[in-house]
Design a protein around this motif. Structure first.
Motif, mmCIF file in Angstrom:
data_model
loop_
_atom_site.group_PDB
_atom_site.id
_atom_site.type_symbol
_atom_site.label_atom_id
_atom_site.label_comp_id
_atom_site.label_asym_id
_atom_site.label_seq_id
_atom_site.Cartn_x
_atom_site.Cartn_y
_atom_site.Cartn_z
ATOM 1 N N LEU A 193 0.818 -1.211 0.000
ATOM 2 C CA LEU A 193 0.000 0.000 0.000
ATOM 3 C C LEU A 193 0.854 1.264 0.000
ATOM 4 O O LEU A 193 0.374 2.343 -0.327
ATOM 5 N N GLN A 236 3.761 0.609 -3.627
ATOM 6 C CA GLN A 236 3.171 0.567 -4.959
ATOM 7 C C GLN A 236 2.195 1.712 -5.214
ATOM 8 O O GLN A 236 1.507 1.719 -6.233
ATOM 9 N N ALA A 237 2.138 2.677 -4.307
ATOM 10 C CA ALA A 237 1.193 3.789 -4.424
ATOM 11 C C ALA A 237 1.903 5.043 -4.920
ATOM 12 O O ALA A 237 3.123 5.186 -4.801
ATOM 13 N N ALA A 262 -3.721 6.110 -0.215
ATOM 14 C CA ALA A 262 -4.208 4.730 -0.091
ATOM 15 C C ALA A 262 -3.932 4.187 1.306
ATOM 16 O O ALA A 262 -4.798 3.559 1.927
ATOM 17 N N TYR A 275 -7.656 4.577 -2.174
ATOM 18 C CA TYR A 275 -7.847 3.381 -1.345
ATOM 19 C C TYR A 275 -8.672 2.345 -2.082
ATOM 20 O O TYR A 275 -8.329 1.152 -2.100
ATOM 21 N N ALA A 304 -6.622 0.658 -4.691
ATOM 22 C CA ALA A 304 -5.502 -0.107 -4.137
ATOM 23 C C ALA A 304 -5.950 -1.472 -3.641
ATOM 24 O O ALA A 304 -5.231 -2.460 -3.792
ATOM 25 N N PRO A 319 -8.188 -3.450 -7.536
ATOM 26 C CA PRO A 319 -7.755 -2.830 -8.796
ATOM 27 C C PRO A 319 -8.790 -2.931 -9.914
ATOM 28 O O PRO A 319 -8.852 -2.061 -10.779
#
Length: 340
Positions: A210, A213-214, A219, A297, A300, A303
């Motif tokens: 979270l 990869q954000a 998120a 959010y 995440a 997807p």
């Protein structure tokens, strides 16, 4: 910790070290509901959050008083304010009383209530015993039980990510989402955690992905916000006691002590558990109140956007340029919390 609300607005100055090798640094120390918040006195930015029940004094009988956020912690805090020292001493006594030395009066009350609840449990459902026990466990003991559950989870995931700048950024994000008083402790685990989790003692665990990869902290902030809502929707000690079993629950109720082996394997059980479903209306209201966009959010955790389509569609901040939750340099530090 609700028994200590008289200290909630207590503040003082202190000298903080990140590690024993670092220079002491002036900080503002603020006593929160379940945490001790250390912040920069000039900028007001949080530099660390300490769980109140875990704090220990490392130089008993000496002055100035020195505290640490746990037995194996590298951080330390030097205090000379008598009110703050007394407040932390009160917390420590509450933890000791709840976890190791249940008082005579508490023992009598527990024994008396236990008899009635055991009868109810036999006549009705085992859930009666779990529900009643959960309702009488004091905050200090909840935090201790939550720490034991975290220790079991660590067997699977490894120790929480500990980069110091990342931890400071995580503390700042928690304060931004929840405010300076009622601030939970956030952890990021290095592996094994695919969805956010929460534990007794106001602990929230975030998956590494979270953050790494954000494109921003939204998120992770949203995940923490939703976990706090789940924590309020279902007392986190209830599923823990259900896992521990009736015998362990009865022992907790009657002796104020949970057996050492009661939580063995609970970490794996948490990782497999299905999160409590919450109404979209409640989620959207919480995102709007916290001034956090819901779409990052929603995407995440889903997807494909199927399960969270309504959340993204009705995002109160959709199409608006969000204000930064934390400064850009803090976000960069948070992305490196697990060491890259």
């Amino acid at each position: 910790m609700t028994a200590l609300r008289k200290y909630q607005r207590l503040e003082c100055g202190g000298l903080w070290r990140e590690t024993p090798q670092d220079q002491r640094r002036e900080v503002l120390v603020r006593f929160g509901d379940a945490t001790l918040v250390l912040s920069d006195p000039k900028s007001g930015a949080a530099v660390s959050h300490w769980s109140l029940p875990a704090i220990e004094r490392v130089n008993k009988g000496q002055e100035p008083a020195i505290f640490a956020p746990g037995t194996d912690a590298h951080e330390s805090l030097e205090l000379d304010d008598p009110d703050m020292i007394a407040a932390l001493g009160t917390v420590h006594q509450a933890v000791q009383a709840a976890t190791a030395k249940p008082g005579r009066l508490r023992g009598v009350l527990l024994a008396g209530s236990a008899a009635a609840v055991v009868l109810a449990a036999v006549l009705w459902l085992p859930g009666a015993l779990v529900s009643h026990t959960a309702s009488v466990v004091p905050p200090a003991q909840r935090a201790d039980i939550g720490q034991r559950a975290l220790d079991d989870l660590i067997r699977v995931t490894g120790e929480p990510c500990k980069d110091q700048l990342g931890l400071q950024a995580l503390a700042a994000l928690s304060e931004r989402v929840f405010g300076p008083v009622d601030t939970p402790i956030l952890y990021v685990m290095p592996e094994g955690v695919e969805q956010p989790l929460h534990l007794p003692g106001d602990v929230i665990i975030l998956p590494r992905k979270l953050i790494e990869q954000a494109n921003g902290p939204e998120a992770a902030a949203g995940a923490a916000l939703v976990e706090r809502l789940r924590m309020k929707a279902e007392d986190p000690i209830v599923p823990l006691l259900q896992y521990a079993g009736l015998r362990a629950t009865f022992e907790l109720l009657t002796t104020a002590s949970l057996p050492d082996t009661a939580l063995n394997g609970y970490g794996e059980a948490m990782l497999r558990a299905t999160p409590v479903a919450l109404p979209d209306a409640a989620l959207l209201a919480a995102f709007e109140a916290a001034q956090i966009p819901a779409t990052p959010y929603a995407l995440a955790i889903d997807p494909d956007g199927k399960a969270t389509a309504d959340l993204a569609t009705n995002d109160p901040y959709k199409g608006l340029a969000p204000s930064p939750l934390i400064p850009d340099d803090s976000w960069v530090a948070l992305q490196g919390i697990c060491g890259g």
